[in-house]
Motif scaffolding. Structure first.
Motif, PDB file in Angstrom:
ATOM      1  N   LYS A   1      39.617 -13.155 -49.686  1.00 32.53           N
ATOM      2  CA  LYS A   1      40.147 -14.130 -48.737  1.00 32.53           C
ATOM      3  C   LYS A   1      39.250 -14.151 -47.513  1.00 32.53           C
ATOM      4  CE  LYS A   1      44.351 -15.412 -46.243  1.00 32.53           C
ATOM      5  NZ  LYS A   1      45.750 -15.022 -45.931  1.00 32.53           N
ATOM      6  N   GLN A   2      38.803 -15.329 -47.146  1.00 32.47           N
ATOM      7  CA  GLN A   2      37.908 -15.464 -46.003  1.00 32.47           C
ATOM      8  C   GLN A   2      38.709 -15.436 -44.713  1.00 32.47           C
ATOM      9  OE1 GLN A   2      35.096 -18.591 -46.344  1.00 32.47           O
ATOM     10  NE2 GLN A   2      34.172 -18.249 -44.354  1.00 32.47           N
ATOM     11  N   LYS A   3      38.318 -14.529 -43.813  1.00 32.93           N
ATOM     12  CA  LYS A   3      39.004 -14.410 -42.534  1.00 32.93           C
ATOM     13  C   LYS A   3      38.436 -15.420 -41.538  1.00 32.93           C
ATOM     14  CE  LYS A   3      40.021 -10.180 -41.321  1.00 32.93           C
ATOM     15  NZ  LYS A   3      39.875  -8.772 -40.902  1.00 32.93           N
ATOM     16  N   SER A   4      39.051 -15.492 -40.393  1.00 32.28           N
ATOM     17  CA  SER A   4      38.625 -16.463 -39.386  1.00 32.28           C
ATOM     18  C   SER A   4      37.240 -16.159 -38.837  1.00 32.28           C
ATOM     19  CB  SER A   4      39.639 -16.501 -38.231  1.00 32.28           C
ATOM     20  OG  SER A   4      39.784 -15.203 -37.654  1.00 32.28           O
TER      21      SER A   4
ATOM     22  N   TYR B   1      30.634 -23.897 -54.325  1.00 33.87           N
ATOM     23  CA  TYR B   1      29.853 -23.378 -53.196  1.00 33.87           C
ATOM     24  C   TYR B   1      30.701 -22.399 -52.405  1.00 33.87           C
ATOM     25  CZ  TYR B   1      27.490 -23.065 -48.719  1.00 33.87           C
ATOM     26  OH  TYR B   1      26.897 -22.575 -47.576  1.00 33.87           O
ATOM     27  N   VAL B   2      30.218 -21.184 -52.255  1.00 30.32           N
ATOM     28  CA  VAL B   2      30.898 -20.149 -51.467  1.00 30.32           C
ATOM     29  C   VAL B   2      29.952 -19.727 -50.354  1.00 30.32           C
ATOM     30  CG1 VAL B   2      31.918 -17.848 -51.493  1.00 30.32           C
ATOM     31  CG2 VAL B   2      32.185 -19.351 -53.464  1.00 30.32           C
ATOM     32  N   PRO B   3      30.354 -19.860 -49.100  1.00 29.82           N
ATOM     33  CA  PRO B   3      29.450 -19.474 -47.998  1.00 29.82           C
ATOM     34  C   PRO B   3      29.206 -17.972 -47.994  1.00 29.82           C
ATOM     35  CG  PRO B   3      31.640 -19.972 -47.164  1.00 29.82           C
ATOM     36  CD  PRO B   3      31.641 -20.362 -48.609  1.00 29.82           C
ATOM     37  N   GLU B   4      28.062 -17.585 -47.468  1.00 27.39           N
ATOM     38  CA  GLU B   4      27.717 -16.171 -47.384  1.00 27.39           C
ATOM     39  C   GLU B   4      28.651 -15.466 -46.411  1.00 27.39           C
ATOM     40  OE1 GLU B   4      25.504 -14.321 -48.974  1.00 27.39           O
ATOM     41  OE2 GLU B   4      24.864 -15.994 -50.230  1.00 27.39           O
ATOM     42  N   PRO B   5      29.198 -14.311 -46.783  1.00 28.83           N
ATOM     43  CA  PRO B   5      30.113 -13.613 -45.872  1.00 28.83           C
ATOM     44  C   PRO B   5      29.371 -12.907 -44.757  1.00 28.83           C
ATOM     45  CG  PRO B   5      29.790 -12.323 -47.861  1.00 28.83           C
ATOM     46  CD  PRO B   5      29.027 -13.612 -48.068  1.00 28.83           C
ATOM     47  N   VAL B   6      30.072 -12.722 -43.661  1.00 24.56           N
ATOM     48  CA  VAL B   6      29.531 -11.944 -42.547  1.00 24.56           C
ATOM     49  C   VAL B   6      29.543 -10.470 -42.958  1.00 24.56           C
ATOM     50  CG1 VAL B   6      29.882 -11.314 -40.131  1.00 24.56           C
ATOM     51  CG2 VAL B   6      30.348 -13.646 -40.908  1.00 24.56           C
ATOM     52  N   PRO B   7      28.482  -9.703 -42.697  1.00 30.12           N
ATOM     53  CA  PRO B   7      28.470  -8.287 -43.098  1.00 30.12           C
ATOM     54  C   PRO B   7      29.624  -7.528 -42.473  1.00 30.12           C
ATOM     55  CG  PRO B   7      26.272  -9.006 -42.472  1.00 30.12           C
ATOM     56  CD  PRO B   7      27.207 -10.119 -42.111  1.00 30.12           C
ATOM     57  N   TRP B   8      30.128  -6.561 -43.253  1.00 35.40           N
ATOM     58  CA  TRP B   8      31.243  -5.735 -42.779  1.00 35.40           C
ATOM     59  C   TRP B   8      30.786  -4.796 -41.674  1.00 35.40           C
ATOM     60  CZ3 TRP B   8      36.356  -5.741 -43.471  1.00 35.40           C
ATOM     61  CH2 TRP B   8      36.874  -6.501 -44.512  1.00 35.40           C
ATOM     62  N   ILE B   9      31.673  -4.612 -40.691  1.00 35.79           N
ATOM     63  CA  ILE B   9      31.454  -3.609 -39.654  1.00 35.79           C
ATOM     64  C   ILE B   9      32.642  -2.661 -39.669  1.00 35.79           C
ATOM     65  CG2 ILE B   9      30.024  -5.066 -38.197  1.00 35.79           C
ATOM     66  CD1 ILE B   9      32.450  -5.730 -36.529  1.00 35.79           C
ATOM     67  N   LYS B  10      32.487  -1.492 -39.041  1.00 38.35           N
ATOM     68  CA  LYS B  10      33.496  -0.447 -39.159  1.00 38.35           C
ATOM     69  C   LYS B  10      34.832  -0.873 -38.580  1.00 38.35           C
ATOM     70  CE  LYS B  10      34.280   4.449 -38.343  1.00 38.35           C
ATOM     71  NZ  LYS B  10      33.725   5.716 -37.893  1.00 38.35           N
TER      72      LYS B  10
ATOM     73  N   GLU C   1      36.221  -3.651 -38.632  1.00 41.38           N
ATOM     74  CA  GLU C   1      36.913  -4.665 -39.411  1.00 41.38           C
ATOM     75  C   GLU C   1      37.391  -4.138 -40.755  1.00 41.38           C
ATOM     76  OE1 GLU C   1      37.741  -7.591 -38.477  1.00 41.38           O
ATOM     77  OE2 GLU C   1      36.688  -7.644 -36.575  1.00 41.38           O
ATOM     78  N   ILE C   2      37.114  -2.862 -41.082  1.00 41.10           N
ATOM     79  CA  ILE C   2      37.587  -2.314 -42.345  1.00 41.10           C
ATOM     80  C   ILE C   2      39.100  -2.162 -42.282  1.00 41.10           C
ATOM     81  CG2 ILE C   2      37.409  -0.336 -43.920  1.00 41.10           C
ATOM     82  CD1 ILE C   2      34.902  -1.894 -43.831  1.00 41.10           C
ATOM     83  N   PRO C   3      39.847  -2.513 -43.348  1.00 34.89           N
ATOM     84  CA  PRO C   3      41.294  -2.325 -43.321  1.00 34.89           C
ATOM     85  C   PRO C   3      41.683  -0.879 -43.075  1.00 34.89           C
ATOM     86  CG  PRO C   3      40.639  -3.694 -45.184  1.00 34.89           C
ATOM     87  CD  PRO C   3      39.380  -3.185 -44.566  1.00 34.89           C
ATOM     88  N   SER C   4      42.859  -0.689 -42.466  1.00 31.15           N
ATOM     89  CA  SER C   4      43.291   0.653 -42.063  1.00 31.15           C
ATOM     90  C   SER C   4      43.447   1.572 -43.245  1.00 31.15           C
ATOM     91  CB  SER C   4      44.613   0.546 -41.301  1.00 31.15           C
ATOM     92  OG  SER C   4      45.603  -0.072 -42.115  1.00 31.15           O
TER      93      SER C   4
END
Length: 803
Positions: free
Chosen positions: A668-671, A781-790, A792-795
């Motif tokens: 799921k793409q976040k904002s 077409y699926v846009p490239e996701p923004v790289p994960w950062i610490k 933003e990782i789920p709890s």
């Protein structure tokens, strides 16, 4: 003295069966020449002796062992494709460049650095080990690159930190890779030699214990010296290969080079030339090609240039001077490649697969014939017969005439004596409560007071509209858990109009429902198999038995792909990998895909049905709005409004046909542009006839309770709705069943009879059903996701980080 005679109740023991140990001669004497019936079967059953059975078992074991050895020897050899190794650092303290420096040992073999496409990749040729490797890399934060590279990699090398193993981003990456399907993998630890000697053994023990969660039976290899790098290469060369089911029956190719030739008519579209090694199966030019992330295309021809990275250099001895030897190295082969290009195959327009994805519907195909004059006359006669003629005073309206009884008519029992005064009193009290609440809201004011400047800065980054929407979703999910499928009957719209597409069922499990009834217009655009299982079985059998004409596995080829947009090669030049899969027959056509998924425990946000999600299904990647339904063995499956946890659900979408087995990942793409993994699973079937039934539960409350009857209110709010839904069966939360006898008054009260006496705290329910279909929102077409950062990782993922 009389002898004792046994009575009729004497115990009768079974006679001794001596035939179990009889010989063949005694059995023939007992049969007296009678022969047993011969059973005619398709395959003659061959009874083998014990020696023959053991011999056959040893032969099968030997064949399997030889097949494994042949596959191991073919991969990375001079006749096979290079051994493709993906190196993934799972911790931010791991140095990828240092690991590549150790593996690029000139003493081990010849190193060819990569000058195209993505950075940090190289080819290692080792004639001493008779093996060649192609090393690539991907950062765990770049999700699309990691997943795409893992689809074609023969081996994945995970680089671990000696103290923590992997960080939060690495753990999230492992979750996605495990869900997609891991090929052969190896664990390497970098930085152990940098620790104090006394702490090295303890660090390795702690790391082994932490790694057991993900990799229970795997050994850790060190990667700090050239010698340890050599041991790692030997381990990679001798490992048994694990297979990914979705790529074993398809040809696939990782592009080493890509060239674009624009067409004369349009500069934005042209011919793309991909060069790489064929893997998986033989590649036919008439089949379609799917470039991951970009779509399906046709091929014009397949060329066979010389291999730019041969394991052994060629030696040419001229006839004039036998003592003169000329070696042609890899770089010379690249320069002479254009002279040695051979055309393997050219596409045949008659045999080539079509790019048609949808059926063009005929608007006149579902045309209805106009009723004849006789049918119209019969309908008018029926209406006249159904009308009742009454004597009424002059000026009486049709509505008032309904309440006037005939001379011989009865009063209807409780119906005339009953009034709705209590219902009206209840509605007045409710309106007074609402008005008092409005007055209290007007008197009070709300103020937000920040404790510090830091809180004000935090509030500026909070999207209040998104917070309100998420809060509303949480409330809806909670209500769905407490009162499943219950819906309030609207008061501004008649229930017979609001729920006109719904129907009642005697039994959800056994009541019939035609799967071809009331289909939407989108079903005219899709393809459907008469028997999907048989079609899949025949296609797979043809792949296993029939030899495909085309480029064999291990050949270095150039594919000429026609009508490719220029954006494809631009993404490759920016560093994104280019991966191509050949499609099986019918895999470019649209249909209805059903996938079994489970909710990812690392995600807790509510996911509602028909929300746009990102799918990774096998080798495809697309966006769609799915339906959720229960995973049962019945012919009807109940619709689920939310993606619930701890339960396997079936996701239904419009998408191109894919033959299972294939892994499924839902994001799921976040904002902020990041992709959050919400569910994982596998492809179940391609079946448009799988019925997803939505249930709506209307609730009412017993007002007056008698022996086996009760007066129920608040389910409907007018008399016509009660008459309309009178045939539908009622049930209660405490297990009673009943039906509507008659309406009472004009405010929706009704007299109902049940199979037992109701409790005062019971609730009367009515189940209504309708079939629902997914939305046609497929987007390749699926846009490239923004790289994960610490941050933003789920709890829940943060808690899984080993310490």
């Amino acid at each position: 003295m009389a002898a004792h005679r046994s009575g009729p109740l004497k115990q009768q023991n079974k006679a001794h069966k001596g035939g179990r140990h009889r010989g063949r001669g005694s059995a023939q004497r007992d049969n007296k020449g009678r022969l047993a019936l011969k059973v005619i079967c398709k395959k003659a059953r061959k009874e083998l002796s014990r020696v023959d059975q053991r011999h056959r078992a040893s032969q099968l074991r030997k064949q399997k062992k030889e097949a494994v050895l042949a596959e191991k020897r073919h991969l990375g050899s001079k006749d096979g494709p290079p051994h493709q190794v993906l190196v993934v650092p799972l911790h931010n303290r791991v140095s990828l460049s240092e690991a590549f420096r150790l593996l690029q040992d000139t003493d081990t073999g010849t190193v060819h650095l990569n000058v195209w496409g993505s950075t940090q990749s190289f080819m290692l040729l080792c004639p001493r080990l008779k093996h060649r490797w192609f090393f690539t890399s991907a950062r765990p934060g770049d999700l699309h690159t990691v997943l795409d590279m893992a689809k074609v990699a023969d081996t994945i090398v995970f680089l671990l930190d000696p103290l923590e193993g992997w960080d939060n981003t690495g753990d999230y990456c492992l979750s996605c890779l495990f869900a997609q399907g891991l090929p052969t993998y190896t664990l390497a630890v970098q930085g152990v030699s940098g620790l104090p000697p006394k702490k090295q053994i303890d660090a390795r023990k702690k790391l082994s214990k932490a790694v057991e969660k993900r990799f229970p039976d795997d050994k850790l290899l060190l990667l700090d010296t050239q010698q340890e790098a050599g041991m790692l290469l030997r381990q990679l060369a001798n490992q048994k290969q694990r297979h990914l089911a979705f790529r074993d029956r398809r040809a696939y190719l990782f592009a080493h080079t890509a060239d674009f030739v624009a067409s004369e008519e349009n500069n934005l579209v042209g011919t793309l030339k991909l060069s790489g090694y064929v893997r998986g199966q033989a590649l036919n030019v008439n089949s379609l090609l799917h470039i991951v992330g970009h779509g399906d295309f046709q091929m014009k021809q397949i060329d066979a240039p010389t291999d730019p990275f041969p394991l052994n250099t060629r030696v040419i001895k001229p006839q004039k001077d036998p003592g003169m030897v000329m070696e042609i190295c890899a770089m010379d082969a690249v320069t002479d490649m254009e002279e040695d290009i051979k055309v393997l195959m050219k596409a045949d327009p008659e045999k080539q697969e079509s790019l048609q994805t949808e059926v063009i519907p005929d608007p006149m195909e579902g045309e209805q014939t106009w009723p004849t004059e006789e049918e119209l006359r019969e309908a008018n006669d029926f209406l006249k017969e159904s009308k009742v003629v009454k004597k009424v005073p002059k000026g009486t309206s049709s509505y008032q005439a309904e309440w006037i009884l005939d001379e011989d008519g009865d009063s209807g029992g409780e119906g005339d004596e009953y009034d709705d005064t209590e219902h009206e009193d209840f509605m007045e009290e409710e309106s007074q409560d609402e008005s008092s609440e409005v007055e209290e809201e007007e008197e009070c004011e709300t103020m937000t007071v920040g404790d510090s400047v830091r809180d004000d800065l935090y509030d500026e980054n909070v999207d209040e509209e998104a917070e309100e929407k998420m809060l509303e979703k949480y409330k809806q999910e909670r209500l769905e858990e407490m009162f499943p499928d219950e819906v309030d009957t609207p008061r501004d719209v008649a229930a017979r109009i609001r729920f006109q597409k719904y129907r009642g069922l005697k039994s959800f499990r056994t009541s019939p429902w035609d799967p071809k009834e009331n289909l939407p217009r989108d079903y005219a655009r899709i393809f459907q198999f008469q028997n999907f299982a048989n079609t899949r079985k025949s296609i797979f059998k043809e792949i296993d038995d029939k030899e495909v004409e085309g480029a064999e596995v291990g050949w270095y080829v150039t594919l000429h792909v026609s009508d490719v947009p220029v954006s494809v090669v631009e993404s490759f030049r920016r560093g994104a990998p280019m991966i191509a899969f050949s499609l099986l027959p019918h895999e470019q056509k649209m249909s209805v895909l059903n996938m079994v998924v489970r909710r990812n425990p690392g995600d807790t946000e509510p996911v509602k049905a028909k929300e746009e999600l990102i799918f990774h299904c096998g080798f495809r990647r697309f966006r769609a709005s799915p339906l959720f339904s229960q995973h049962t063995a019945a012919d009807k499956h109940k619709f689920q409004r939310f993606l619930t946890a701890d339960v396997a659900l079936v996701v239904t979408v419009y998408a191109p046909i894919t033959f299972p087995p294939a892994s499924v990942l839902l994001f799921k793409q976040k904002s902020n542009g990041m992709h959050n993994l919400i569910a994982t699973g596998h492809l179940l079937s391609v079946d448009p006839d799988r019925m997803v039934i939505k249930r709506v539960v209307l609730s009412g409350h017993p007002f007056k309770i008698f022996t086996k009857t009760a007066v129920v209110r608040y389910m409907f709010f007018n008399r016509e709705d009660v008459l309309w839904f009178k045939p539908v069966e009622l049930r209660t939360k405490w297990g009673r069943r009943g039906h509507i006898k008659e309406p009472l008054g004009t405010h929706g009260h009704m007299k109902c009879s049940f199979d037992g006496k109701l409790k005062s705290q019971d609730t009367v329910l009515m189940n209504l059903y309708k079939r629902v279909f997914p939305k046609w929102t497929y987007d390749p077409y699926v846009p490239e996701p923004v790289p994960w950062i610490k941050s933003e990782i789920p709890s829940t993922v943060l808690e899984m980080d080993p310490e």
